[in-house]
Design a protein around this motif. Structure first.
Motif, mmCIF file in Angstrom:
data_model
loop_
_atom_site.group_PDB
_atom_site.id
_atom_site.type_symbol
_atom_site.label_atom_id
_atom_site.label_comp_id
_atom_site.label_asym_id
_atom_site.label_seq_id
_atom_site.Cartn_x
_atom_site.Cartn_y
_atom_site.Cartn_z
ATOM 1 N N PHE A 31 0.840 -1.198 0.000
ATOM 2 C CA PHE A 31 0.000 0.000 0.000
ATOM 3 C C PHE A 31 0.873 1.245 0.000
ATOM 4 O O PHE A 31 2.032 1.210 0.437
ATOM 5 N N GLU A 59 7.762 3.889 -1.003
ATOM 6 C CA GLU A 59 6.929 2.758 -1.417
ATOM 7 C C GLU A 59 7.657 1.924 -2.467
ATOM 8 O O GLU A 59 7.678 0.691 -2.385
ATOM 9 N N VAL A 77 -2.729 -2.934 -6.161
ATOM 10 C CA VAL A 77 -3.831 -2.850 -5.214
ATOM 11 C C VAL A 77 -4.597 -1.552 -5.428
ATOM 12 O O VAL A 77 -4.017 -0.523 -5.744
ATOM 13 N N VAL A 79 -7.007 0.946 -3.384
ATOM 14 C CA VAL A 79 -7.437 1.295 -2.032
ATOM 15 C C VAL A 79 -8.777 2.020 -2.138
ATOM 16 O O VAL A 79 -8.891 3.005 -2.865
ATOM 17 N N LYS A 84 -8.620 5.376 2.023
ATOM 18 C CA LYS A 84 -7.541 6.292 1.649
ATOM 19 C C LYS A 84 -7.705 7.630 2.369
ATOM 20 O O LYS A 84 -6.734 8.206 2.854
ATOM 21 N N LEU A 88 -5.045 4.161 6.051
ATOM 22 C CA LEU A 88 -5.112 2.740 6.394
ATOM 23 C C LEU A 88 -4.588 2.465 7.795
ATOM 24 O O LEU A 88 -4.994 1.501 8.431
ATOM 25 N N GLU A 95 -6.309 -3.421 5.827
ATOM 26 C CA GLU A 95 -5.466 -3.652 4.641
ATOM 27 C C GLU A 95 -5.376 -5.136 4.295
ATOM 28 O O GLU A 95 -5.173 -5.502 3.140
ATOM 29 N N ALA A 107 -0.201 -8.300 3.039
ATOM 30 C CA ALA A 107 -0.418 -6.859 2.888
ATOM 31 C C ALA A 107 0.680 -6.112 3.631
ATOM 32 O O ALA A 107 0.971 -6.422 4.785
ATOM 33 N N LEU A 109 1.858 -2.394 4.992
ATOM 34 C CA LEU A 109 1.493 -1.025 5.307
ATOM 35 C C LEU A 109 2.711 -0.346 5.915
ATOM 36 O O LEU A 109 3.348 -0.901 6.818
#
Length: 164
Positions: A31, A59, A77, A79, A84, A88, A95, A107, A109
């Motif tokens: 994410f 990211e 993915v 969101v 958003k 999250l 998530e 997942a 995060l």
């Protein structure tokens, strides 16, 4: 053919497929890294283009390191807008369900917490998409630089806490 040679060939034939088999990479939804601004300027100074750039680079750093490890395949993915908007990090592990809906088994995060304009902390958590349980997590408060250092901190967490 000699019996010992025949036996050796048979053993090699039986072992070759087993040694060549590896677990397939786990699918993981990464994410967007979120910014939690706890600085004195929060609410006064909105995240700027530099902040957005370094969050995006953070990211990408996580994605590249996961893929480069050979243990993970990054899954795209989507969101939901409401998740958003709230972040999250505040959804109580939602998530995992979002990752599962997008076909991922895990997942990731990540959250960058800005302490002030030159100090930050990074937290990364990986959840099992089916059970919602934490598989791995890591944190650093290296606090070594402004927003340009966020990708470096993500790299440190990934190297020293997540992928070790």
């Amino acid at each position: 053919m000699r019996p010992s040679l025949l036996l050796t060939i048979l053993v090699l034939m039986m072992c070759a497929p087993a040694s060549g088999q590896q677990n397939p990479p786990a699918s993981i939804a990464v994410f967007p890294i979120e910014l939690e601004d706890r600085s004195a300027g929060a609410g006064i100074i909105a995240p700027d283009e530099h902040d957005k750039r370094y969050l995006s680079e953070s990211e990408q750093m996580a994605k590249d390191m996961l893929t480069g490890s050979g243990r993970y395949t990054v899954v795209g993915v989507t969101v939901p807008t409401e998740a958003k908007a709230k972040g999250l990090r505040y959804c109580g592990g939602c998530e995992a369900a979002i990752a599962r809906q997008n076909g991922a088994s895990l997942a990731l995060l990540g959250v960058v917490t800005r302490v002030n304009r030159t100090e930050h902390a990074v937290f990364i958590r990986i959840l099992d998409a089916k059970s919602g349980k934490t598989v791995a997590e890591g944190f650093t408060d290296l606090r070594m630089g402004a927003n340009y250092a966020w990708p470096r901190s993500v790299k440190w967490v990934m190297t020293n806490k997540i992928l070790r």
